[in-house]
Structure formats: C-alpha cells, structure tokens
Motif scaffolding. Structure first.
Motif, short mmCIF file in Angstrom:
data_model
loop_
_atom_site.label_atom_id
_atom_site.label_comp_id
_atom_site.label_asym_id
_atom_site.label_seq_id
_atom_site.Cartn_x
_atom_site.Cartn_y
_atom_site.Cartn_z
N ILE A 1 -2.09 7.53 -7.29
CA ILE A 1 -2.92 6.42 -6.83
C ILE A 1 -3.23 6.58 -5.34
O ILE A 1 -4.38 6.42 -4.91
CB ILE A 1 -2.22 5.08 -7.13
CG1 ILE A 1 -2.23 4.83 -8.65
CG2 ILE A 1 -2.89 3.92 -6.39
CD1 ILE A 1 -1.32 3.70 -9.11
N ALA A 2 -2.22 6.93 -4.56
CA ALA A 2 -2.43 7.13 -3.12
C ALA A 2 -3.42 8.26 -2.85
O ALA A 2 -4.23 8.18 -1.93
CB ALA A 2 -1.09 7.41 -2.43
N ARG B 1 7.35 6.75 -11.83
CA ARG B 1 6.80 5.73 -10.93
C ARG B 1 6.38 6.36 -9.61
O ARG B 1 5.30 6.06 -9.07
CB ARG B 1 7.83 4.62 -10.69
CG ARG B 1 7.29 3.49 -9.89
CD ARG B 1 6.40 2.62 -10.78
NE ARG B 1 5.58 1.78 -9.93
CZ ARG B 1 4.35 1.42 -10.21
NH1 ARG B 1 3.79 1.81 -11.31
NH2 ARG B 1 3.67 0.66 -9.41
N ALA B 2 7.21 7.26 -9.07
CA ALA B 2 6.87 7.93 -7.82
C ALA B 2 5.61 8.78 -7.98
O ALA B 2 4.74 8.80 -7.10
CB ALA B 2 8.04 8.80 -7.35
N LEU C 1 3.20 8.28 -10.24
CA LEU C 1 2.09 7.34 -10.39
C LEU C 1 1.60 6.90 -9.01
O LEU C 1 0.39 6.90 -8.74
CB LEU C 1 2.56 6.10 -11.16
CG LEU C 1 2.19 5.98 -12.61
CD1 LEU C 1 2.96 4.84 -13.25
CD2 LEU C 1 0.72 5.79 -12.79
N GLU C 2 2.51 6.52 -8.17
CA GLU C 2 2.15 6.06 -6.83
C GLU C 2 1.51 7.17 -6.00
O GLU C 2 0.57 6.93 -5.26
CB GLU C 2 3.37 5.47 -6.13
CG GLU C 2 3.79 4.15 -6.75
CD GLU C 2 5.05 3.56 -6.14
OE1 GLU C 2 5.55 4.08 -5.12
OE2 GLU C 2 5.53 2.56 -6.71
N GLU D 1 -6.86 6.93 -3.47
CA GLU D 1 -7.23 5.99 -2.40
C GLU D 1 -7.61 6.74 -1.13
O GLU D 1 -8.56 6.37 -0.44
CB GLU D 1 -6.09 5.01 -2.15
CG GLU D 1 -5.95 4.00 -3.28
CD GLU D 1 -4.72 3.12 -3.16
OE1 GLU D 1 -3.82 3.43 -2.35
OE2 GLU D 1 -4.65 2.11 -3.90
#
Length: 131
Positions: A12-13, A5-6, A8-9, A16
């Motif tokens: 994504i960041a 999860r970390a 993935l984030e 972005e």
C-alpha cells in the motif's frame, strides 16, 4: 505484526508513494485475497525503489517500461496510468513516442490502434494541462 500485514502495508505504501494511492482494481484483492496482494506488494515495493533507495533504474524509466509492457498486452488503463506517472516524473512526449513505436514494431499496428494511440493522447492532454 505478522508478515502478511507488514507486506500488505509495504504494498500500500509503495502505491501511495509512486501512484498517489492504491488503484481501485486492487481493492477486491486486498479485501478477499490479502496474502496475494501482500506478495505482489512486496515485489512492487522492492522494484519501485528509486535509485536513492537502492533501485538500479530511476522511477521514470520503470514507469515507462510498465507503460510499454501494458501497451503490448492491451492493458490500456494500466498503460495510461504508468505513462502518466512517467510524464509527471519528467518523461517527454518524444521519449514516449519512441517507446510506443517500439511497441508497434514488436506487436504490430493493432497494438497502436488498440492502446498506443490512447496512451499518447492521454499524455498529450496531461502535458497540455501543464501549459
């Protein structure tokens, strides 16, 4: 939070921060193979750090390199996206043209005909819109 999860984030960041969002082509990977995107995302987040955050190359140069590599493998959509990011970061059309000529020299005229010309014209339009 688990490591996937970390990661993935972080991925994504990274998209972005450098691209304005995660490209549509990655959405199925996020949905159906989140571990694979997480691995890719960690690698990308590490690579796409600016010099102020410990990166060796500036982001403009990294985007140009990605654009040129995409040109060589015929990935027009990716090449246009990376070249546009590089232009937004200050790359000039003459600098892009030199890089594209290097691709032509390595990959032949077909590389120019299939991808290089479209990338150049795409970035010309971006520059023209700016005025």
């Amino acid at each position: 939070m688990d490591i996937t999860r970390a990661a993935l984030e972080a991925g994504i960041a990274s998209f972005e921060a450098t691209h304005g969002g995660v490209p549509d082509s990655f959405q199925p990977l996020i949905r159906h193979a989140p571990g694979a995107f997480a691995g890719y995302g960690l690698m990308r987040a590490s690579l796409m750090r600016g010099q102020e955050d410990g990166g060796a190359l500036d982001l403009k140069t990294k985007e140009l390199i990605f654009a040129l590599l995409d040109v060589l493998v015929g990935q027009t959509r990716g090449a246009k996206a990376h070249a546009a990011n590089a232009i937004r970061l200050g790359l000039t059309l003459p600098e892009l043209a030199e890089g594209l000529v290097q691709c032509l020299m390595v990959g032949g005229i077909t590389v120019w005909n299939l991808t290089g010309r479209e990338v150049m014209e795409h970035c010309e339009a971006i520059v023209a819109e700016r005025g």
